[in-house]
Design an enzyme around this catalytic site. Structure first.
Site, PDB file in Angstrom:
ATOM      1  CG  ASN A  10      34.218 -11.870  17.906  1.00  0.00           C
ATOM      2  OD1 ASN A  10      33.194 -12.337  18.576  1.00  0.00           O
ATOM      3  ND2 ASN A  10      34.086 -10.699  17.819  1.00  0.00           N
ATOM      4  CE  LYS A  12      32.545  -9.739  14.640  1.00  0.00           C
ATOM      5  NZ  LYS A  12      32.849  -7.780  14.312  1.00  0.00           N
ATOM      6  CG  HIS A  96      35.348  -6.404  19.490  1.00  0.00           C
ATOM      7  ND1 HIS A  96      33.853  -5.460  18.935  1.00  0.00           N
ATOM      8  CD2 HIS A  96      35.175  -7.527  18.710  1.00  0.00           C
ATOM      9  CE1 HIS A  96      33.984  -5.614  17.729  1.00  0.00           C
ATOM     10  NE2 HIS A  96      34.905  -7.117  17.212  1.00  0.00           N
ATOM     11  CD  GLU A  98      31.095  -5.907  16.468  1.00  0.00           C
ATOM     12  OE1 GLU A  98      30.609  -6.542  17.574  1.00  0.00           O
ATOM     13  OE2 GLU A  98      31.198  -5.685  15.442  1.00  0.00           O
ATOM     14  CD  GLU A 168      39.106  -6.725  15.966  1.00  0.00           C
ATOM     15  OE1 GLU A 168      38.828  -7.961  15.417  1.00  0.00           O
ATOM     16  OE2 GLU A 168      37.614  -6.223  16.905  1.00  0.00           O
ATOM     17  N   GLY A 174      34.212  -5.559   9.710  1.00  0.00           N
ATOM     18  CA  GLY A 174      32.221  -5.775   9.278  1.00  0.00           C
ATOM     19  C   GLY A 174      32.379  -5.671   8.099  1.00  0.00           C
ATOM     20  CB  SER A 213      37.196  -7.849   6.467  1.00  0.00           C
ATOM     21  OG  SER A 213      36.086  -6.586   6.688  1.00  0.00           O
TER      22      SER A 213
HETATM   23  P1  PGA Z   1      35.205  -9.675  10.772  1.00  0.00           P
HETATM   24  O1  PGA Z   1      35.426  -8.774  12.574  1.00  0.00           O
HETATM   25  O2  PGA Z   1      35.940 -10.635  10.515  1.00  0.00           O
HETATM   26  O3  PGA Z   1      33.955  -9.942  10.609  1.00  0.00           O
HETATM   27  O4  PGA Z   1      35.543  -8.025  10.621  1.00  0.00           O
HETATM   28  C1  PGA Z   1      36.437  -9.126  13.777  1.00  0.00           C
HETATM   29  C2  PGA Z   1      36.231  -9.149  14.999  1.00  0.00           C
HETATM   30  O5  PGA Z   1      35.047  -7.492  14.908  1.00  0.00           O
HETATM   31  O6  PGA Z   1      36.549  -9.172  15.896  1.00  0.00           O
END
Ligand code: PGA
Length: 250
Positions: A10, A12, A96, A98, A168, A174, A213
């Protein structure tokens, strides 16, 4: 039940043409096709054509990060599942954290998008997960149940036959602070059991990815867990060496 491992990137809202090209050429050179896992790249929609061109003949598939719930029409700025299909997308992220947090997507919106994705024959990757405050309050299972039931109660457990779940935890995304393999496995087993209450066969075949992460150093231990069938990788997917190492750990 043997389930294929899926490692999904992803990106983003990251990337530019030159950087994308360097990253994708590194992935090409790594011959990820020879691995036992499936690899999926979800770039920003604007770069889909570039990614599909650079990954042609690699076996790496293309996914999207978002979609609108209608197939076409006067929805300025939006992109439909039909358009994603036109670019040979196989999977689309939906729900997601976000999108839920920053763009106000409710369970009902997530369900409408999930429906639109499947209506075009694409596979939704339904993201679920609790915040830190919810975990601290002992609400993890209740939150996951609400997010999953929002789909199952409306579309039936059958709809999960052509879907992937990504667990998640919001506190792990993140932050550099991945869930431990034991923490992740416990929630993955809970998700599978929840689906099994409706249909044990669908539950047994359901791919459940972990995201939050994921790094090369932790990927192997996560993938070794019984109910973890792959990863949704954010930050680490922007670094070719890291992402290739995660795929190799699968
Ligand atoms: P990250 O993001 O690996 O940077 O923690 C994962 C995600 O939001 O899909």
């Amino acid at each position: 039940m043997a389930r294929t491992t899926l490692v999904a990137a992803n990106w983003k809202m990251n990337g530019q043409r030159e950087a994308n090209e360097a990253l994708l050429l590194a992935l090409r050179a790594a011959d990820l096709d020879s691995l036992s896992c499936d690899v999926l790249i979800c770039p920003p929609a604007l770069y889909m054509a570039q990614v599909s061109q650079l990954l042609a003949d690699t076996g790496i598939t293309l996914g999207a990060q978002n979609v609108y719930s209608q197939p076409q029409g006067a929805f300025t700025g939006e992109i439909s599942a039909r358009m994603l299909k036109d670019f040979a997308c196989s999977h689309v992220l939906v729900g997601h954290s976000e999108r839920r947090e920053l763009f106000g997507e409710t369970d009902a919106v997530v369900c409408a998008k999930f429906t639109a994705i499947q209506a075009e024959g694409l596979i939704p990757i339904l993201c679920v997960g609790e915040t830190e405050a919810e975990r601290d309050a002992g609400q993890t299972e209740a939150v996951i149940t609400r997010q999953l039931k929002a789909i199952m109660a409306t579309l039936g457990a059958d709809s999960l036959q052509r879907a992937v779940i990504a667990y998640e935890p919001v506190w792990a995304i993140g932050t550099g602070n991945s869930a431990s393999p034991a923490q992740a496995q416990a929630v993955h087993a809970f998700i599978r059991a929840l689906v099994a209450q409706e249909d044990p066969h669908i539950a047994a075949a359901l791919q459940i990815l972990y995201g939050g992460s994921v790094k090369a150093v932790s990927a192997g231990e996560l993938f070794a867990c019984e109910d973890i069938d792959g990863a949704l990788v954010g930050g680490a997917s922007l670094n070719a060496d890291e992402f290739i190492a995660i795929c190799r750990a699968a």
